[in-house]
Write a protein that holds these residues in place. Structure first.
Motif, short mmCIF file in Angstrom:
data_model
loop_
_atom_site.label_atom_id
_atom_site.label_comp_id
_atom_site.label_asym_id
_atom_site.label_seq_id
_atom_site.Cartn_x
_atom_site.Cartn_y
_atom_site.Cartn_z
N TYR A 296 0.77 -1.16 0.16
CA TYR A 296 -0.02 0.10 -0.30
C TYR A 296 0.62 1.51 -0.10
O TYR A 296 2.20 1.34 0.75
CB TYR A 296 -1.02 0.27 1.31
CG TYR A 296 -1.77 -1.07 1.30
CD1 TYR A 296 -2.71 -1.59 0.90
CD2 TYR A 296 -0.94 -2.42 2.20
CE1 TYR A 296 -3.85 -2.26 0.96
CE2 TYR A 296 -1.92 -3.10 1.98
CZ TYR A 296 -2.92 -3.43 1.33
OH TYR A 296 -3.98 -4.67 1.45
N GLY A 298 0.38 5.66 0.00
CA GLY A 298 0.02 7.03 0.33
C GLY A 298 0.46 8.16 -0.34
O GLY A 298 1.37 7.95 -0.83
N ILE A 304 -4.05 6.75 -1.78
CA ILE A 304 -3.85 5.52 -1.10
C ILE A 304 -4.37 4.35 -2.65
O ILE A 304 -5.29 4.70 -3.48
CB ILE A 304 -4.80 5.36 -0.42
CG1 ILE A 304 -3.94 5.28 1.09
CG2 ILE A 304 -3.61 3.39 0.24
CD1 ILE A 304 -4.17 5.12 2.44
N CYS A 306 -3.38 0.00 -3.27
CA CYS A 306 -3.10 -0.93 -3.43
C CYS A 306 -2.25 -1.64 -4.76
O CYS A 306 -3.13 -1.68 -5.67
CB CYS A 306 -4.42 -1.90 -3.24
SG CYS A 306 -4.23 -3.56 -2.37
N SER A 327 2.87 7.95 5.57
CA SER A 327 2.36 6.30 5.72
C SER A 327 1.13 5.46 6.32
O SER A 327 1.35 5.95 7.46
CB SER A 327 3.67 5.31 5.74
OG SER A 327 4.23 5.75 4.14
#
Length: 685
Positions: A296, A298, A304, A306, A327
């Motif tokens: 993940y 940010g 965010i 994935c 984070s």
């Protein structure tokens, strides 16, 4: 004799614990005592750390220090029924505090030099201060030992990440290029490994220490302190990067040497063989979080993303309510992070928001899950503790109304939920210049009520106003602090030479009140002044708005780029980011647009006026030889209107730009005049 024997026995037991269980010397819960959650810096915490429910409610808060000199820039550590927190009073002195997680009461407080980072392990707080490394007994706050032998006056001396504790040893990395190993029991230095200046936190995996420097990753033997290998990379690290290690892979963020764009990299722990690299279009990417086969990321743009941990394939992408400057952390299938100033709980499966609340959180500091709670730090140096809600949950822990002009008050709602089976009779009492929609009300079972708070600007003075809203009901109470800043509604700007002032607030010197003596109200370093407030900025990309009356920071934003200078015009703020411009609202610090100039040398002169902004740069040859570029942008949109190229041969000229109506004047080897509508030269000397 008895005390000496007890101390020896305790040290022996700790040493045996680490020796018998070298790789798992701490319990699962205790291994959360490091920055980013564990030795491998993955940001993943055990499932038992997270709250039992998706929704949380403020349980208590602790105010570290309300003074402008206090600094709380380190995430807390919570374990073994204690919360550990640090607060630096200034550059030289600090404190380590142990706080009861049930009620927020301070159990003990230890005075120390300024604390750079700390970790908790084996019954000790290991604090890396600006003068020494020290071990503090976490039952009573007494200092077991301290070691200052490694301390240096090197200006590059700076901590990179919290100390790591493993196998009876403490591992410390400083960014001047050294990794140290100390004995956990007595603090004696065991070995020192000298490398190059570091850009990443150090991580430990399978008996090896990994750390990054510029375009290299180094691998050091954890037990011998010798370098095993180093690997040259095709990317460089942004400051304070992490190497998150999971199942023989290193996950990190880097800047591609060719494109200068961010990418997510997956490398093997065997000499950094590249497994995949995924370009990230957004700017200011945070460090990766790795858990359960997913990675993940940010971003400064409030997203965010994935990815699959084995292939780098995008699984999902979500945009949230504000910039993500730290984070996320992960526990029990949930992401915990700060978006803007909001605490957010989101699902790891799809990124959907499970809970969100505006709490005034401080950017860049982790939200820490532990003991079934969440711990966060606010801009005003408060430590917040969130727990699963009881019968009553309130979605507000603080209110910041922001900048307000006279007659332009902005209301905010406080949502109160009754989770029980009986009516709740609630009373609201305000202290300070706000008006409440109701002072007594009833909330039916399984329903919500919105209490509206509105700043009363008729009662407020210019500058910052503070107060609180106290809520009380059958078996509980809660206080919600609020703040806002009343401004005059008109503004003025100084000319570059400061010889004249434009605007309604100009007072001739002979009309100023006479005083026999001046009394210092506060002090601090400020950079520029606009609309009655001081603005500070610097290499770290953070812009702060300072209240002149008391020197307190009332608004802050991280723009993610080194800022050279700030310019104001027509109610807009322009940030010189060396290779581009960021336009933002000076009253909210919200970004409006960003312009990048491309691969040229740093900007030399900037002028903002008459709805336009002109930027001068050169082509990168020796000063005075090559090409000059004058870019003219529209202030509202950031859209490039013209790009003017000038050839020149002479040296020793002075740069300078000015805008008047639809003309731009530029001073180099001669004086040029351009038309901003056409981009054509009107005349030149």
């Amino acid at each position: 004799m008895g005390r000496k024997f007890f101390a020896f026995l305790l040290s022996f037991i700790i040493s045996i614990q680490f020796v018998v269980f070298p790789e798992n010397s701490l319990s699962e819960e205790c291994r959360t005592g490091f920055q980013r959650g564990n030795l491998s810096r993955t940001g993943c915490y055990p499932d038992s750390c997270a709250p039992a429910t998706d929704e949380v409610s403020l349980d208590w808060f602790y105010q570290a220090d309300s003074s402008s000199s206090a600094s709380t820039n380190i995430a807390p550590v919570a374990l073994d029924n204690m919360v550990f927190f640090t607060a630096n009073n200034n550059t030289f002195t600090g404190r380590v505090l142990a706080i009861n997680p049930k009620n927020g009461v301070v159990v003990w407080e230890a005075n120390t030099p300024s604390v750079n980072q700390f970790a908790v392990a084996g019954g000790r707080v290991i604090a890396l201060c600006n003068e020494d490394l020290r071990s503090i007994d976490y039952s009573n706050g007494s200092t077991a030992w301290k070691n200052s032998d490694f301390y240096t006056d090197d200006p590059h001396y700076q901590t990179i990440g919290s100390p790591l504790v493993n196998s009876g040893k403490i591992y410390v990395a400083l960014n001047h290029g050294r990794v140290y190993c100390f004995d956990f029991a007595d603090g004696k230095k065991i070995w020192e490994c000298k490398l190059e200046e570091f850009d990443t936190l150090h991580s430990i995996s399978e008996g090896k220490i990994f750390v990054g420097s510029s375009r290299y990753i180094y691998c050091v033997d954890q037990f011998k302190g010798t370098k095993i290998w180093d690997s040259l990379l095709d990317f460089s690290f942004p400051p304070n990067s992490t190497l998150a290690i999971e199942q023989g892979k290193i996950y990190t963020v880097g800047i591609d040497e060719n494109s200068s764009k961010f990418s997510l990299y997956c490398l093997s722990t065997d000499k950094c063989k590249k497994i995949f690299a995924v370009p990230i279009s957004e700017r200011k990417v945070q460090n990766p979080v790795v858990a359960n086969g997913k990675v993940y990321l940010g971003t400064k743009d409030g997203q965010i993303q994935c990815f699959q941990a084995d292939t780098g394939k995008l699984v999902w992408k979500k945009t949230y309510s504000g910039s993500i400057l730290n984070s996320p952390t992960i526990s029990n299938g949930r992401l915990f992070f700060v978006a803007g100033e909001n605490l957010v709980v989101a699902s790891c499966a799809d990124g959907n928001v499970l809970y969100e609340e505006e709490v005034g959180a401080k950017p860049g500091i982790d939200v820490v899950p532990s003991m079934g709670k969440l711990f966060a730090v606010t801009k005003d140096s408060r430590l917040l503790s969130f727990d699963s809600p009881g019968k009553t949950s309130i979605k507000k822990s603080s209110i910041n109304f922001g900048f307000l002009e006279p007659k332009k008050a902005v209301s905010k709602d406080i949502e109160i939920k009754n989770n029980g089976d009986e009516n709740i009779e609630m009373t609201a009492v305000k202290t300070g210049p706000v008006t409440l929609s109701s002072e007594k009300f009833t909330i039916a079972p399984k329903s919500s009520y919105k209490l509206t708070a509105t700043p009363n600007l008729d009662l407020a003075k210019l500058g910052q106003s503070n107060g609180e809203i106290a809520l009380s009901w059958n078996d509980g109470s809660k206080k919600i602090p609020f703040t806002f800043c009343k401004i005059a509604g008109d503004f003025f700007t100084y000319a570059n030479d400061r010889s004249n002032v434009e605007g309604k607030k100009c007072v001739p010197a002979n009309q100023l009140p006479k005083r026999n003596a001046l009394k210092r109200m506060w002090y601090g370093i400020t950079k520029t002044y606009w609309n009655g407030f001081f603005y500070t900025f610097g290499y770290n990309g953070i812009v702060s708005v300072i209240e002149p009356q008391n020197g307190k920071t009332i608004l802050e934003e991280d723009f993610g780029r080194e800022i050279k200078e700030i310019y104001f015009d027509d109610g807009r703020m322009f940030l010189d980011i060396d290779y581009g411009i960021i336009c933002a609202d000076p009253l909210t610090l919200k970004e409006a647009w960003q312009w990048e100039q491309g691969k040229r040398v740093a900007q030399k002169a900037i002028c903002a006026s008459a709805g336009k902004i002109a930027i001068e740069s050169d082509s990168g040859c020796c000063e005075g030889y090559g090409n000059i570029f004058i870019d003219i942008l529209d202030q509202k949109t950031g859209k490039a209107m013209h790009n003017i190229k000038i050839d020149y041969k002479k040296r020793g000229f002075y740069y300078g730009l000015a805008i008047k109506d639809n003309l731009v004047y530029y001073n180099a080897d001669r004086l040029y005049c351009f038309n901003t509508d056409t981009g054509k030269v009107v005349w030149k000397t």
